[in-house]
Structures are given as structure tokens and as C-alpha cells.
Enzyme design. Sequence first.
Site, PDB file in Angstrom:
ATOM      1  N   PRO A   1      36.633  40.224 -11.832  1.00  0.00           N
ATOM      2  CA  PRO A   1      37.405  39.404 -10.897  1.00  0.00           C
ATOM      3  C   PRO A   1      38.818  39.960 -10.735  1.00  0.00           C
ATOM      4  O   PRO A   1      39.496  40.215 -11.710  1.00  0.00           O
ATOM      5  CB  PRO A   1      37.443  38.018 -11.552  1.00  0.00           C
ATOM      6  CG  PRO A   1      36.696  38.114 -12.813  1.00  0.00           C
ATOM      7  CD  PRO A   1      36.253  39.515 -13.038  1.00  0.00           C
ATOM      8  N   GLU A   2      39.216  40.149  -9.512  1.00  0.00           N
ATOM      9  CA  GLU A   2      40.564  40.608  -9.213  1.00  0.00           C
ATOM     10  C   GLU A   2      41.342  39.424  -8.637  1.00  0.00           C
ATOM     11  O   GLU A   2      40.800  38.330  -8.492  1.00  0.00           O
ATOM     12  CB  GLU A   2      40.504  41.755  -8.188  1.00  0.00           C
ATOM     13  CG  GLU A   2      39.770  42.988  -8.691  1.00  0.00           C
ATOM     14  CD  GLU A   2      40.632  43.852  -9.609  1.00  0.00           C
ATOM     15  OE1 GLU A   2      41.837  43.587  -9.719  1.00  0.00           O
ATOM     16  OE2 GLU A   2      40.081  44.779 -10.207  1.00  0.00           O
TER      17      GLU A   2
ATOM     18  N   HIS B   1      25.560  31.785 -21.816  1.00  0.00           N
ATOM     19  CA  HIS B   1      26.910  32.242 -21.457  1.00  0.00           C
ATOM     20  C   HIS B   1      27.751  31.182 -20.751  1.00  0.00           C
ATOM     21  O   HIS B   1      28.831  31.479 -20.274  1.00  0.00           O
ATOM     22  CB  HIS B   1      26.881  33.516 -20.602  1.00  0.00           C
ATOM     23  CG  HIS B   1      26.065  34.625 -21.179  1.00  0.00           C
ATOM     24  ND1 HIS B   1      26.272  35.126 -22.449  1.00  0.00           N
ATOM     25  CD2 HIS B   1      25.028  35.326 -20.673  1.00  0.00           C
ATOM     26  CE1 HIS B   1      25.399  36.092 -22.685  1.00  0.00           C
ATOM     27  NE2 HIS B   1      24.626  36.225 -21.630  1.00  0.00           N
TER      28      HIS B   1
ATOM     29  N   ARG C   1      30.370  38.514 -20.751  1.00  0.00           N
ATOM     30  CA  ARG C   1      30.961  39.557 -21.600  1.00  0.00           C
ATOM     31  C   ARG C   1      32.058  39.025 -22.518  1.00  0.00           C
ATOM     32  O   ARG C   1      32.574  39.749 -23.362  1.00  0.00           O
ATOM     33  CB  ARG C   1      31.470  40.705 -20.727  1.00  0.00           C
ATOM     34  CG  ARG C   1      30.289  41.395 -20.039  1.00  0.00           C
ATOM     35  CD  ARG C   1      30.712  42.594 -19.247  1.00  0.00           C
ATOM     36  NE  ARG C   1      31.314  43.632 -20.081  1.00  0.00           N
ATOM     37  CZ  ARG C   1      31.848  44.738 -19.603  1.00  0.00           C
ATOM     38  NH1 ARG C   1      31.875  44.954 -18.317  1.00  0.00           N
ATOM     39  NH2 ARG C   1      32.359  45.637 -20.414  1.00  0.00           N
TER      40      ARG C   1
ATOM     41  N   ARG D   1      60.695  55.861 -11.946  1.00  0.00           N
ATOM     42  CA  ARG D   1      59.292  55.938 -12.389  1.00  0.00           C
ATOM     43  C   ARG D   1      58.675  57.222 -11.842  1.00  0.00           C
ATOM     44  O   ARG D   1      58.395  57.322 -10.644  1.00  0.00           O
ATOM     45  CB  ARG D   1      58.507  54.712 -11.887  1.00  0.00           C
ATOM     46  CG  ARG D   1      59.069  53.391 -12.377  1.00  0.00           C
ATOM     47  CD  ARG D   1      58.658  53.070 -13.790  1.00  0.00           C
ATOM     48  NE  ARG D   1      57.302  52.583 -13.873  1.00  0.00           N
ATOM     49  CZ  ARG D   1      56.970  51.287 -13.919  1.00  0.00           C
ATOM     50  NH1 ARG D   1      57.889  50.359 -13.874  1.00  0.00           N
ATOM     51  NH2 ARG D   1      55.707  50.934 -14.010  1.00  0.00           N
TER      52      ARG D   1
END
Length: 277
Positions: free
Chosen positions: A2-3, A91, A113, A158
Site C-alpha cells: 500500500p502506498e 490473517h 505478512r 543533497r
Amino acid sequence: MPELPEVEVTRRGVAPHIEGRIVEQVVFRREGLRWPFPPGLQAVLAGRRITHTGRRGKYLLIGFEHGTLIIHLGMSGHLRVLPPGIEPRKHDHVDLVVSGPEGRQVLRLHDPRRFGAVLWHGNEDGEIDQHLLLRGLGVEPLGDEFSGALLHRETRRRNAPIKQVLLAGDIVVGVGNIYACESLFRAGISPKTPAARISRARYDRLAEAIREILAAAIVQGGSTLRDFIAVNGQSGYFQQTYFVYDRAGVPCRNCGAPVKQIKQGQRSTFYCAQCQR
Ligand SMILES: [Zn+2]
């Protein structure tokens, strides 16, 4: 995984079913996920009203008057709202049973997971923004603070490649691997370019690309919103049409050159060497 768009769509999906509702019960079916579950959370939340939902980066925030429940979906987690009495599947690790005008409903966390997290941050522990997991996060990409000017200003020292600077999440959150690849393609910027060497004008394009791509993903996810609350529905980790991500060797949709794949910091980067400089 999931983003940010999936987490935001999840938030929008569950919000109408839990905001304003009273928590009746907290059910844990194991000791924890990535970290142990908060001990005594049942006593902390029972009888308390959910005042609002929010999100910071990929952390879903469920607000109460006396603190905030922080949920992270990890690598594989998803949340669904179910009617009561549905047997948990394998789960299904956590239930938050809430009651409201439509009766009782169950917010259920499924996480095969087990990299997800459920944490409690009481008001006595300070502002939620100062939580250990949240205080180092960059600005929200869909918020007012995010801009090309900010990217430019924060990257002057950076020298790491821009792709890795985006993924680091300390300047802007939520630009994960997929969205970093796609945004850099749309902005015409090579993922290998040192962040400090990118001009303000190119950062303006990149910021716009990031906003557009994340917003489009949320809109697309919204169209599959139903899945988040369906009893037997698949969770919606939506597949978008990508321009470069996961398209190694396939002709670029813009110029036809084969999309390249390289490794940057253990992550695969996809880009078009013709379109991105
Ligand atoms: Zn191309």
C-alpha cells in the site's frame, strides 16, 4: 505494498463508517504485528467516540478526544468495514467493533505478512505530529506546503540521485517507488540526476507531476472504493497504467525507446533514457 494513495483511499472508505461511532470492543488475535499491540487498548478505547480520521504519510490516524490510534498497513495489510458476526479469516488480526446509528460494525485489519502496526498515542504523550514515527516525515505531497520551491530549497546540499532523495521521505512523504519512477518520467528528469543539480523550473515540473500522479491514483482508487467495504471483496491495491514502472525493455509510451531498469539503493528504477535527462 500500500502506498499513500491506497492509504488515503482506505481512509476515505472507512471514515463514513467509523467517524462519530463509539468503540465497543478491541479484538487482537495475536500479540502484535511489526511491534506488539498496545497492552490494555480495550480499556483505553471502550466507550470512547472516534472524533475524526486522518493520515500522515502512510500512517492512518483514528482520532479520539484522548489520543490517536495509529495504523500502518505494512507490506500487505488492508482494512475493511464488515457487519458483525462474520468469522475472521486467516490473517485477520485485529477488529475494532464500533456502534452507531446503523448498529454495530467491525473495522477489520487483515495483514498476511504482518509488517503492519497498531499503536496508541495518548494526548499525555504530546502532539501526534511529534510521535517517533511521524516527526521525521516530510511534507504531504497533496498539501499546501509542497512545491517545486520546497524541493529546490531542500535539495541544495543533497548530491544523492533525485530518485533516492524522493524515496527517503524526509522532504516529501508518500512518493514510493512506483510514484517516484512515474513522476520523474512525467517531469522528464533522469532518476540518476544528483538532486542538488536540478533547477527550480524542473522541480516545479516535478512537484506538479507528483501531485497529478498521486491525485489520479486516489481518484482511480475511489472508483474501487466499494472493494474496501465489501464482505468478500478483494482489497483494492489499484493497478494504474504506468509509463515506465515495471516496463523494462518495453517501448516507451512517449518515444518508443526501450524502458531501462537499474538498481538504486536496492530498489528497481525504471526510466526512459531518451525522455528523461
Ligand atoms: Zn521515451
